[in-house]
Design an enzyme around this catalytic site. Structure first.
Site, PDB file in Angstrom:
ATOM      1  N   GLU A   1       4.671  -5.039   7.063  1.00 38.05           N
ATOM      2  CA  GLU A   1       3.915  -3.983   7.750  1.00 38.05           C
ATOM      3  C   GLU A   1       4.372  -3.779   9.190  1.00 38.05           C
ATOM      4  O   GLU A   1       4.360  -2.661   9.713  1.00 38.05           O
ATOM      5  CB  GLU A   1       2.411  -4.305   7.746  1.00 38.05           C
ATOM      6  CG  GLU A   1       1.746  -4.189   6.384  1.00 38.05           C
ATOM      7  CD  GLU A   1       1.771  -5.464   5.551  1.00 38.05           C
ATOM      8  OE1 GLU A   1       2.569  -6.369   5.859  1.00 38.05           O
ATOM      9  OE2 GLU A   1       0.991  -5.542   4.593  1.00 38.05           O
TER      10      GLU A   1
ATOM     11  N   ALA B   1       0.866  -1.182   0.000  1.00 28.59           N
ATOM     12  CA  ALA B   1       0.000   0.000   0.000  1.00 28.59           C
ATOM     13  C   ALA B   1       0.899   1.226   0.000  1.00 28.59           C
ATOM     14  O   ALA B   1       2.050   1.172   0.450  1.00 28.59           O
ATOM     15  CB  ALA B   1      -0.895  -0.028   1.228  1.00 28.59           C
TER      16      ALA B   1
ATOM     17  N   GLU C   1      -0.865  -9.137  -0.715  1.00 27.21           N
ATOM     18  CA  GLU C   1      -2.297  -9.355  -0.427  1.00 27.21           C
ATOM     19  C   GLU C   1      -3.119  -9.330  -1.721  1.00 27.21           C
ATOM     20  O   GLU C   1      -4.098 -10.063  -1.853  1.00 27.21           O
ATOM     21  CB  GLU C   1      -2.769  -8.296   0.580  1.00 27.21           C
ATOM     22  CG  GLU C   1      -2.113  -8.525   1.939  1.00 27.21           C
ATOM     23  CD  GLU C   1      -2.281  -7.354   2.905  1.00 27.21           C
ATOM     24  OE1 GLU C   1      -1.851  -6.237   2.565  1.00 27.21           O
ATOM     25  OE2 GLU C   1      -2.850  -7.566   3.986  1.00 27.21           O
TER      26      GLU C   1
ATOM     27  N   GLY D   1       0.525  -4.914   0.792  1.00 25.69           N
ATOM     28  CA  GLY D   1      -0.689  -4.946  -0.030  1.00 25.69           C
ATOM     29  C   GLY D   1      -0.458  -5.602  -1.385  1.00 25.69           C
ATOM     30  O   GLY D   1      -1.397  -6.143  -1.979  1.00 25.69           O
TER      31      GLY D   1
HETATM   32  N1  CAA Z   1       4.605   3.171  -0.659  1.00 22.32           N
HETATM   33  C1  CAA Z   1       5.024   4.344  -1.168  1.00 22.32           C
HETATM   34  N2  CAA Z   1       6.215   4.490  -1.789  1.00 22.32           N
HETATM   35  C2  CAA Z   1       6.991   3.402  -1.902  1.00 22.32           C
HETATM   36  C3  CAA Z   1       6.610   2.148  -1.395  1.00 22.32           C
HETATM   37  C4  CAA Z   1       5.349   2.057  -0.755  1.00 22.32           C
HETATM   38  N3  CAA Z   1       4.877   0.906  -0.261  1.00 22.32           N
HETATM   39  N4  CAA Z   1       7.612   1.271  -1.637  1.00 22.32           N
HETATM   40  C5  CAA Z   1       8.563   1.953  -2.293  1.00 22.32           C
HETATM   41  N5  CAA Z   1       8.213   3.234  -2.444  1.00 22.32           N
HETATM   42  C6  CAA Z   1       8.962   4.315  -3.093  1.00 22.32           C
HETATM   43  C7  CAA Z   1      10.124   4.773  -2.258  1.00 22.32           C
HETATM   44  O1  CAA Z   1       9.713   5.702  -1.279  1.00 22.32           O
HETATM   45  C8  CAA Z   1      11.028   5.364  -3.317  1.00 22.32           C
HETATM   46  O2  CAA Z   1      10.550   6.637  -3.621  1.00 22.32           O
HETATM   47  P1  CAA Z   1      11.619   7.890  -3.799  1.00 22.32           P
HETATM   48  O3  CAA Z   1      12.451   7.502  -4.991  1.00 22.32           O
HETATM   49  O4  CAA Z   1      10.738   9.077  -4.036  1.00 22.32           O
HETATM   50  O5  CAA Z   1      12.417   7.923  -2.546  1.00 22.32           O
HETATM   51  C9  CAA Z   1      10.784   4.482  -4.526  1.00 22.32           C
HETATM   52  O6  CAA Z   1       9.556   3.797  -4.277  1.00 22.32           O
HETATM   53  C10 CAA Z   1      11.854   3.418  -4.718  1.00 22.32           C
HETATM   54  O7  CAA Z   1      11.978   2.726  -3.500  1.00 22.32           O
HETATM   55  P2  CAA Z   1      13.395   2.523  -2.756  1.00 22.32           P
HETATM   56  O8  CAA Z   1      14.328   3.641  -3.063  1.00 22.32           O
HETATM   57  O9  CAA Z   1      13.105   2.251  -1.312  1.00 22.32           O
HETATM   58  O10 CAA Z   1      13.887   1.200  -3.506  1.00 22.32           O
HETATM   59  P3  CAA Z   1      14.869   0.074  -2.937  1.00 22.32           P
HETATM   60  O11 CAA Z   1      15.176  -0.790  -4.108  1.00 22.32           O
HETATM   61  O12 CAA Z   1      15.987   0.682  -2.182  1.00 22.32           O
HETATM   62  O13 CAA Z   1      13.969  -0.747  -1.872  1.00 22.32           O
HETATM   63  C11 CAA Z   1      11.980  -1.877  -1.084  1.00 22.32           C
HETATM   64  C12 CAA Z   1      12.869  -1.492  -2.305  1.00 22.32           C
HETATM   65  C13 CAA Z   1      12.755  -2.841  -0.171  1.00 22.32           C
HETATM   66  C14 CAA Z   1      10.745  -2.562  -1.656  1.00 22.32           C
HETATM   67  C15 CAA Z   1      11.614  -0.597  -0.298  1.00 22.32           C
HETATM   68  O14 CAA Z   1      11.124   0.380  -1.214  1.00 22.32           O
HETATM   69  C16 CAA Z   1      10.561  -0.823   0.748  1.00 22.32           C
HETATM   70  O15 CAA Z   1      10.865  -1.331   1.801  1.00 22.32           O
HETATM   71  N6  CAA Z   1       9.313  -0.411   0.454  1.00 22.32           N
HETATM   72  C17 CAA Z   1       8.210  -0.501   1.411  1.00 22.32           C
HETATM   73  C18 CAA Z   1       7.708  -1.925   1.553  1.00 22.32           C
HETATM   74  C19 CAA Z   1       6.610  -1.968   2.587  1.00 22.32           C
HETATM   75  O16 CAA Z   1       6.823  -1.692   3.747  1.00 22.32           O
HETATM   76  N7  CAA Z   1       5.403  -2.371   2.150  1.00 22.32           N
HETATM   77  C20 CAA Z   1       4.247  -2.484   3.027  1.00 22.32           C
HETATM   78  C21 CAA Z   1       3.410  -1.242   2.887  1.00 22.32           C
HETATM   79  S1  CAA Z   1       2.152  -1.163   4.102  1.00 22.32           S
HETATM   80  C22 CAA Z   1       0.878  -2.101   3.498  1.00 22.32           C
HETATM   81  O17 CAA Z   1       0.930  -2.674   2.433  1.00 22.32           O
HETATM   82  C23 CAA Z   1      -0.321  -2.099   4.408  1.00 22.32           C
HETATM   83  C24 CAA Z   1      -1.411  -3.028   4.105  1.00 22.32           C
HETATM   84  O18 CAA Z   1      -1.324  -4.241   4.219  1.00 22.32           O
HETATM   85  C25 CAA Z   1      -2.706  -2.455   3.787  1.00 22.32           C
END
Ligand code: CAA
Length: 257
Positions: free
Chosen positions: A131, A65, A111, A108
């Site tokens: 998460e 998400a 999911e 998400g």
């Molecule tokens: N939401 C918003 N933006 C996201 C994102 C997310 N879930 N995942 C990645 N991005 C964005 C980053 O902020 C980054 O943006 P900027 O270039 O503007 O900084 C861009 O995508 C590229 O990401 P990274 O620079 O972090 O890329 P990376 O290769 O270094 O890392 C990753 C990749 C390990 C997937 C890392 O991006 C990450 O940990 N992302 C979040 C994963 C996460 O926590 N997902 C769960 C979300 S909560 C959820 O889903 C709730 C639910 O169940 C309803």
């Protein structure tokens, strides 16, 4: 229809939906989820479509998400919007959906993939429910569908530690149906979808409904539902055609009726 966050394309009887927010690794924001549901609605209503495929990019199916969109959400907003509920549309689709997953498939994104009927993974796929590292837990079905898919021990491991699982572990855990080289992912997913779409659509839909019932009910009730649906198939022309074709040693010509 012009979408901003996904692309759609039909390939014969296949409706292909590609998540398309590359700058944020296909993070699922409200707009993307709305467009994805609208695309699925469209393919469900199109009698020419027998199966859908949902995919992302080489780097990410979807990294979860959209954290930016979610970060300032208040409890009352989350509750009032019923945040997370919209995506359930995917799991309620009556036509089959194949998820073709490469790269990150997190939160998400996982999911969403689990609401599809079959997950095909590229060797590069990484699954996770991170998460917990954000101070939340999965909120789009992950705490319910992951244990059903891979069992309680592994699901707890994933959800409580937030660690990622590679494609080989996802395969051995039963989360995905097969792992393929990254370059072959879409082609393999389309092949699977075409194989499904070759069959009688109403029979495929009934088979999907019957399998899904197994997650919602007791064994004896599920077997009863299966038997009733099975009996109903003898009212279709496609059952007559399928068996006549077998007996005549020819290929069946299903007409979806
Ligand atoms: N939401 C918003 N933006 C996201 C994102 C997310 N879930 N995942 C990645 N991005 C964005 C980053 O902020 C980054 O943006 P900027 O270039 O503007 O900084 C861009 O995508 C590229 O990401 P990274 O620079 O972090 O890329 P990376 O290769 O270094 O890392 C990753 C990749 C390990 C997937 C890392 O991006 C990450 O940990 N992302 C979040 C994963 C996460 O926590 N997902 C769960 C979300 S909560 C959820 O889903 C709730 C639910 O169940 C309803």
């Amino acid at each position: 229809m012009a979408y901003q966050t996904i692309t759609t394309e039909t390939r014969g009887p296949i409706g292909l939906i590609t998540l398309n927010r590359p700058k944020v690794l296909n993070a699922l924001n409200t707009e993307l989820i709305g467009e994805l549901c609208a695309a699925v609605d469209g393919y469900e209503a199109d009698p020419k479509i027998g199966c859908m495929v949902i995919t992302g990019s080489d780097k990410a199916f979807a990294a979860g998400a959209d954290i930016k969109e979610m970060s300032d959400l208040t409890y009352i907003e989350a509750f009032s919007q019923n945040f997370g509920a919209t995506l359930e549309r995917i799991g309620k689709a009556r036509k089959p959906i194949v998820a073709a997953v490469a790269g990150y498939c997190l939160g998400g994104g996982a999911e969403l993939a689990m609401q599809c009927d079959i997950i095909i993974a590229a060797e590069t796929a990484k699954f996770g429910q991170p998460e917990i590292t954000l101070g939340i837990m999965p909120g789009m079905g992950g705490t319910q569908r992951l244990p059903r898919a891979i069992g309680k021990a592994k699901a707890m491991d994933m959800i409580l530690t937030g660690r990622m699982m590679d494609a080989a572990e996802a395969d051995s855990s039963g989360l995905v149906s097969r792992v393929v080289p990254a370059g072959d992912l879409l082609e393999e997913a389309i092949k699977v979808a075409e194989k499904i779409a070759d069959h009688s659509l109403p029979i495929v839909m009934l088979a999907k409904e019957s399998v899904n019932r197994s997650f919602e009910t007791t064994l004896s009730e599920g077997v009863q539902v299966e038997r009733r649906l099975f009996h109903s198939m003898f009212a279709t022309g496609d059952q007559k055609e399928g068996m006549a074709a077998f007996l005549a040693k020819r290929s069946p010509q299903f007409r979806n009726r």
